[in-house]
Design a protein around this motif. Structure first.
Motif, mmCIF file in Angstrom:
data_model
loop_
_atom_site.group_PDB
_atom_site.id
_atom_site.type_symbol
_atom_site.label_atom_id
_atom_site.label_comp_id
_atom_site.label_asym_id
_atom_site.label_seq_id
_atom_site.Cartn_x
_atom_site.Cartn_y
_atom_site.Cartn_z
ATOM 1 N N ARG A 178 1.232 4.280 -3.158
ATOM 2 C CA ARG A 178 0.824 6.072 -2.619
ATOM 3 C C ARG A 178 1.667 6.756 -2.919
ATOM 4 N NH1 ARG A 178 -0.262 6.297 3.335
ATOM 5 N NH2 ARG A 178 2.044 5.970 3.008
ATOM 6 N N ILE A 213 -6.606 9.175 -3.150
ATOM 7 C CA ILE A 213 -5.352 8.774 -4.163
ATOM 8 C C ILE A 213 -6.375 7.346 -5.555
ATOM 9 C CG2 ILE A 213 -4.125 6.018 -4.120
ATOM 10 C CD1 ILE A 213 -2.719 6.636 -1.257
ATOM 11 N N TYR A 244 0.678 -0.880 -0.028
ATOM 12 C CA TYR A 244 0.089 0.215 0.050
ATOM 13 C C TYR A 244 0.874 0.965 0.202
ATOM 14 C CZ TYR A 244 -3.600 3.221 1.207
ATOM 15 O OH TYR A 244 -3.951 4.290 0.925
#
Length: 493
Positions: free
Chosen positions: A81, A486, A77
């Motif tokens: 990002r 995001i 993750y």
């Protein structure tokens, strides 16, 4: 003829980058990055990732039992990002591990474990990206340890100070994070610092948590230069941790590196073998990956998997606070070698697909084999897994209960303990499902869109936002709100 071919190739690349971003995995660059692709068309970053794989549907008539190890990592993750928010590009497929995207988030699962250190929950609902199928959500919650019951800790920082760590997004970022960590140490906690470049050395002998200035001064001395003897550092760190081992305490090594091992044992298989040998010491491992351009994500993820550990990626200062402050309790393992097994009835389920956990699949016989390694869960941590199932035609809308079996070990035990969860079909549509289902399904769909999964169905970035926006989950530190940003940016990319 060659010039004509090059012109055709250029036109093809331009056309490929102009397709609809809603259901396409094209790359767009707005910050001057130059795209490089391998012979298979995979985007290259200089980082090292596992080859992208995805669990297929399995016919229940051929293999009715599904077994896997939990995975408490969140590195994918943070790395995803970084690609989207800092690099202004979609990540390569190999960087995406769905379970790590899901398990990055803190979900307020109720702890209902009773005498067990883990609580279980689950549900079944409609599937938002394929109306003919259903989703099963399996949730695990680690027991929270009250401050009054905290056990003393023996930590060893193992810090890569080789030349490749010299940039601001690597060693300097880690130094700030380790200082946050020191602030959380208690009087009974101890910490040592081991560094490695061309060779390994002990920068700070095991020191009481009350000596915060001494520890921080040692951290300030860290500087990068030289080659990377990772295996030597790992061996030294385990030696120091063993010398200061606390019986019935929390013994853990925290490794900070980009994974660019190039001196001594540098072969990934040999490094994994070394870690497997060391995990018998009952010392746990946290791996922190940093940087870009030579990040060896593939090696770091496997080292954590095989070392009774977890893997996180540090991409910004807020992620430092998440790992070292907000999620501090996760450094305390409350259950290890946690395995999950689901037996599907061929009369009611035609096929099933485990979403994510591709490198955590176990053989059926591994479930009761206590010598088979599996994943750990920290105090207060939550783990989620989703299955997409294809019901048998003409079966009633309400399916029979699903029984899910689990096995886990206490941190200081070598004998597993069984526990069960029953999940009932209440004929809920996806819109009637819990916020936990909507949120985790939304993340799964987002992951499938990023990797251009053949199973993404009717998913789109707009739908992911719709599903996430329909939830009302606690978001103390704003990470769920950030996820919406995001998704919005990924849609534009």
């Amino acid at each position: 003829m060659k010039k004509v071919y090059e012109l055709i190739l250029l036109l093809f690349i331009v056309a490929s980058c102009s397709t609809n971003p809603e259901n396409d995995n094209s790359f767009s660059f707005s910050n001057g990055n130059t795209a490089e692709y391998d012979e298979m068309g995979e985007f290259q970053t200089g980082d090292q990732y596992e080859e992208y794989v995805e669990n297929p549907f399995v016919y229940t008539s051929e293999a009715p039992i599904s077994t896997f190890s939990i995975d408490a990592d969140g590195a994918s993750y943070g790395n995803m990002r970084r690609f989207i928010m800092q690099e202004n590009m979609l990540p390569p497929r190999g960087a995406i591990r769905t379970e790590e995207l899901i398990n990055y988030f803190n979900l307020d699962y109720e702890f209902n474990g009773g005498e067990h250190p883990i609580g279980l929950n689950g549900e079944l609902s409609g599937n938002p990206w394929n109306s003919e199928n259903k989703l099963i959500r399996i949730g695990i919650k680690g027991k929270t340890i009250p401050e009054s019951e905290d056990v003393p800790s023996n930590f060893v920082f193992l810090i890569d100070v080789s030349g490749s760590m010299a940039s601001e997004d690597k060693l300097e970022l880690l130094k700030n994070g380790f200082k946050y960590f020191v602030d959380g140490l208690g009087a009974e906690d101890r910490i040592a610092i081991v560094t490695y470049a061309g060779s390994a050395g002990v920068l700070l002998a095991s020191t009481s948590g009350t000596e915060k200035n001494t520890i921080k001064n040692a951290i300030d001395q860290l500087g990068a230069g030289g080659s990377t003897a990772g295996a030597a550092g790992i061996s030294t760190a385990y030696e120091i941790a063993q010398e200061n081992f606390i019986e019935n305490g929390n013994n853990r090594i925290i490794l900070g590196t980009d994974g660019d091992f190039n001196v001594g044992i540098s072969n990934r298989e040999e490094l994994i073998a070394l870690i497997e040998e060391k995990r018998a010491s009952k010392i746990f491992l946290t791996v922190l990956g940093v940087g870009r351009g030579n990040l060896n994500d593939a090696a770091l993820e496997q080292i954590a998997n095989h070392g009774n550990g977890n893997y996180e990626y540090i991409d910004n200062p807020e992620q430092l606070r998440k790992v070292f402050i907000y999620d501090y309790s996760k450094f305390y393992t409350i259950a290890k070698d946690v395995k999950v097994q689901v037996a599907f009835n061929p009369e009611v389920v035609e096929a099933y697909r485990l979403i994510g956990y591709e490198n955590r699949i176990l053989d059926t016989e591994d479930f009761e084999d206590d010598t088979e390694d599996a994943g750990e869960i920290g105090a207060g941590q939550n783990i989620t897994a989703l299955y997409e199932i294809v019901p048998v035609g003409n079966v009633s809308e309400n399916l029979p209960a699903f029984t899910v079996d689990f096995r886990y070990k206490l941190p200081d035990s070598d004998v597993s303990i069984p526990i069960q969860l029953e999940i009932f079909d209440e004929a809920k549509t996806f819109s009637e499902s819990s916020d936990f289902m909507k949120f985790t399904a939304g993340i799964s769909a987002f992951s499938m869109l990023l990797s251009d999964s053949e199973y993404k169905g009717t998913s789109s970035y707009s739908q992911v936002l719709e599903w996430i926006n329909s939830t009302n989950l606690r978001d103390e530190h704003g990470f769920k709100a950030e996820f919406k940003e995001i998704v919005t940016k990924a849609k534009d990319l």
